[in-house]
Design a protein around this motif. Sequence first.
Motif, PDB file in Angstrom:
ATOM      1  N   MET A   1       0.675  -1.096   0.015  1.00  0.00           N
ATOM      2  CA  MET A   1       0.031   0.064   0.043  1.00  0.00           C
ATOM      3  C   MET A   1       1.016   1.259  -0.122  1.00  0.00           C
ATOM      4  O   MET A   1       1.886   1.119   0.563  1.00  0.00           O
ATOM      5  N   ASP A   2       0.472   2.147  -0.562  1.00  0.00           N
ATOM      6  CA  ASP A   2       1.231   3.298  -0.857  1.00  0.00           C
ATOM      7  C   ASP A   2       1.329   4.200   0.702  1.00  0.00           C
ATOM      8  O   ASP A   2       0.436   4.207   1.431  1.00  0.00           O
ATOM      9  N   THR A   3       2.488   4.555   0.773  1.00  0.00           N
ATOM     10  CA  THR A   3       2.925   5.011   2.250  1.00  0.00           C
ATOM     11  C   THR A   3       2.263   6.538   2.531  1.00  0.00           C
ATOM     12  O   THR A   3       2.037   6.888   3.591  1.00  0.00           O
ATOM     13  N   LYS A   4       1.624   7.156   1.161  1.00  0.00           N
ATOM     14  CA  LYS A   4       1.089   8.460   1.467  1.00  0.00           C
ATOM     15  C   LYS A   4      -0.378   8.124   1.617  1.00  0.00           C
ATOM     16  O   LYS A   4      -1.079   8.996   1.922  1.00  0.00           O
ATOM     17  N   THR A   5      -0.865   6.912   1.564  1.00  0.00           N
ATOM     18  CA  THR A   5      -2.252   6.777   1.933  1.00  0.00           C
ATOM     19  C   THR A   5      -2.602   7.061   3.163  1.00  0.00           C
ATOM     20  O   THR A   5      -2.020   6.862   4.008  1.00  0.00           O
ATOM     21  N   LYS A   6      -3.883   7.514   3.335  1.00  0.00           N
ATOM     22  CA  LYS A   6      -4.308   7.946   4.568  1.00  0.00           C
ATOM     23  C   LYS A   6      -6.008   7.614   4.618  1.00  0.00           C
ATOM     24  O   LYS A   6      -6.510   7.469   3.635  1.00  0.00           O
ATOM     25  N   ILE A   7      -6.573   7.509   5.779  1.00  0.00           N
ATOM     26  CA  ILE A   7      -8.006   7.060   6.006  1.00  0.00           C
ATOM     27  C   ILE A   7      -8.866   8.131   5.035  1.00  0.00           C
ATOM     28  O   ILE A   7      -9.842   7.538   4.622  1.00  0.00           O
ATOM     29  N   SER A   8      -8.504   9.299   5.008  1.00  0.00           N
ATOM     30  CA  SER A   8      -9.350  10.127   4.186  1.00  0.00           C
ATOM     31  C   SER A   8      -9.547  10.047   2.934  1.00  0.00           C
ATOM     32  O   SER A   8     -10.274  10.474   2.029  1.00  0.00           O
ATOM     33  N   ASP A   9      -8.556   9.168   2.277  1.00  0.00           N
ATOM     34  CA  ASP A   9      -8.308   8.752   0.876  1.00  0.00           C
ATOM     35  C   ASP A   9      -9.599   7.769   0.326  1.00  0.00           C
ATOM     36  O   ASP A   9      -9.748   7.447  -0.717  1.00  0.00           O
ATOM     37  N   PHE A  10     -10.076   7.112   1.279  1.00  0.00           N
ATOM     38  CA  PHE A  10     -10.997   5.946   1.105  1.00  0.00           C
ATOM     39  C   PHE A  10     -12.311   6.412   0.944  1.00  0.00           C
ATOM     40  O   PHE A  10     -12.690   7.410   1.550  1.00  0.00           O
ATOM     41  N   GLU A  11     -13.077   5.675   0.159  1.00  0.00           N
ATOM     42  CA  GLU A  11     -14.371   5.914  -0.278  1.00  0.00           C
ATOM     43  C   GLU A  11     -15.089   4.674  -0.198  1.00  0.00           C
ATOM     44  O   GLU A  11     -14.702   3.496  -1.015  1.00  0.00           O
ATOM     45  N   LEU A  12     -16.320   4.476   0.567  1.00  0.00           N
ATOM     46  CA  LEU A  12     -17.222   3.093   0.441  1.00  0.00           C
ATOM     47  C   LEU A  12     -18.460   3.703  -0.563  1.00  0.00           C
ATOM     48  O   LEU A  12     -18.812   4.995  -0.633  1.00  0.00           O
ATOM     49  N   THR A  13     -19.320   2.712  -0.689  1.00  0.00           N
ATOM     50  CA  THR A  13     -20.644   2.999  -1.072  1.00  0.00           C
ATOM     51  C   THR A  13     -21.539   3.014   0.056  1.00  0.00           C
ATOM     52  O   THR A  13     -21.627   1.798   0.533  1.00  0.00           O
ATOM     53  N   GLY A  14     -22.334   4.092   0.311  1.00  0.00           N
ATOM     54  CA  GLY A  14     -23.091   3.951   1.183  1.00  0.00           C
ATOM     55  C   GLY A  14     -24.325   2.817   1.299  1.00  0.00           C
ATOM     56  O   GLY A  14     -24.430   2.532   0.077  1.00  0.00           O
ATOM     57  N   ILE A  15     -25.054   2.273   2.143  1.00  0.00           N
ATOM     58  CA  ILE A  15     -25.928   1.424   2.049  1.00  0.00           C
ATOM     59  C   ILE A  15     -27.095   1.785   1.344  1.00  0.00           C
ATOM     60  O   ILE A  15     -27.683   1.299   0.576  1.00  0.00           O
ATOM     61  N   ASN A  16     -27.224   3.272   1.018  1.00  0.00           N
ATOM     62  CA  ASN A  16     -28.242   3.930   0.113  1.00  0.00           C
ATOM     63  C   ASN A  16     -27.854   4.322  -1.126  1.00  0.00           C
ATOM     64  O   ASN A  16     -28.374   4.674  -1.895  1.00  0.00           O
ATOM     65  N   GLY A  17     -26.572   3.563  -1.490  1.00  0.00           N
ATOM     66  CA  GLY A  17     -25.886   3.528  -2.819  1.00  0.00           C
ATOM     67  C   GLY A  17     -25.361   4.833  -3.420  1.00  0.00           C
ATOM     68  O   GLY A  17     -24.695   5.083  -4.372  1.00  0.00           O
ATOM     69  N   LYS A  18     -25.232   5.916  -2.243  1.00  0.00           N
ATOM     70  CA  LYS A  18     -24.474   7.063  -2.553  1.00  0.00           C
ATOM     71  C   LYS A  18     -22.930   6.957  -1.829  1.00  0.00           C
ATOM     72  O   LYS A  18     -22.667   6.112  -1.311  1.00  0.00           O
ATOM     73  N   PRO A  19     -22.154   7.706  -2.655  1.00  0.00           N
ATOM     74  CA  PRO A  19     -20.742   7.795  -1.855  1.00  0.00           C
ATOM     75  C   PRO A  19     -20.620   7.942  -0.401  1.00  0.00           C
ATOM     76  O   PRO A  19     -21.370   8.841  -0.109  1.00  0.00           O
ATOM     77  N   LEU A  20     -19.945   7.303   0.032  1.00  0.00           N
ATOM     78  CA  LEU A  20     -19.566   7.530   1.670  1.00  0.00           C
ATOM     79  C   LEU A  20     -18.052   7.686   1.828  1.00  0.00           C
ATOM     80  O   LEU A  20     -17.161   6.789   1.758  1.00  0.00           O
ATOM     81  N   LYS A  21     -17.688   8.815   1.473  1.00  0.00           N
ATOM     82  CA  LYS A  21     -16.437   9.414   1.768  1.00  0.00           C
ATOM     83  C   LYS A  21     -16.028   9.667   2.950  1.00  0.00           C
ATOM     84  O   LYS A  21     -16.423  10.684   3.827  1.00  0.00           O
ATOM     85  N   LEU A  22     -14.648   9.022   3.221  1.00  0.00           N
ATOM     86  CA  LEU A  22     -14.176   9.384   4.686  1.00  0.00           C
ATOM     87  C   LEU A  22     -13.341  10.614   4.639  1.00  0.00           C
ATOM     88  O   LEU A  22     -13.435  11.035   5.840  1.00  0.00           O
ATOM     89  N   SER A  23     -13.172  11.376   3.632  1.00  0.00           N
ATOM     90  CA  SER A  23     -12.746  12.458   3.767  1.00  0.00           C
ATOM     91  C   SER A  23     -13.786  13.573   4.199  1.00  0.00           C
ATOM     92  O   SER A  23     -13.570  14.726   4.862  1.00  0.00           O
ATOM     93  N   ASP A  24     -14.936  13.187   4.107  1.00  0.00           N
ATOM     94  CA  ASP A  24     -16.131  14.098   4.558  1.00  0.00           C
ATOM     95  C   ASP A  24     -16.070  14.108   6.470  1.00  0.00           C
ATOM     96  O   ASP A  24     -16.698  14.816   6.988  1.00  0.00           O
TER      97      ASP A  24
END
Length: 161
Positions: A1-24
């Motif tokens: 995994m890239d050493t510059k990766t951080k938690i805010s770089d990840f995005e899931l799909t919400g259970i409602n089908g919309k983006p669930l961005k950890l950057s939020d």
Amino acid sequence: MDTKTKISDFELTGINGKPLKLSDYAGKVLIIVNTASKCGFAPQMQGLEDLYKKYGQDGLVVVGTPSNQFHQELANDEDTASYCQAHYGVTFPLSQRVRVNGADEDPLWAYLKEQSGGGRIKWNFTKFVIDRHGEVIRRYAPATRPAAMEETIRAALNLKK
């Protein structure tokens, strides 16, 4: 995994089908947990919801990621969402189901395991606490009740006793 990766770089799909961005949730304390509705630990969803309600105004966000990897989740995401809301009053964000181990594991879960040094996810309700800077500060075993995490959460939120 890239050493510059951080938690805010990840995005899931919400259970409602919309983006669930950890950057939020940048600057928040996170609990990320793999959930399963039919698991014997499912009542922990109530404890997680209690923490979310108690400390949400202080900056805590719980993110549930349903997984059927251990064959204890309901048939589909709609059933999961309804069950969690009806039985435990869950209002914290839920993603669509993910895999937490193996070749097709969700990248977020690969990252969480790598950052915590804890190896494979052994069961449902493995919980990770992430501080306001996006660092994984603690991994909790499935049997750990959410209330037992409160001291770690209060410290991460910088709350006085």
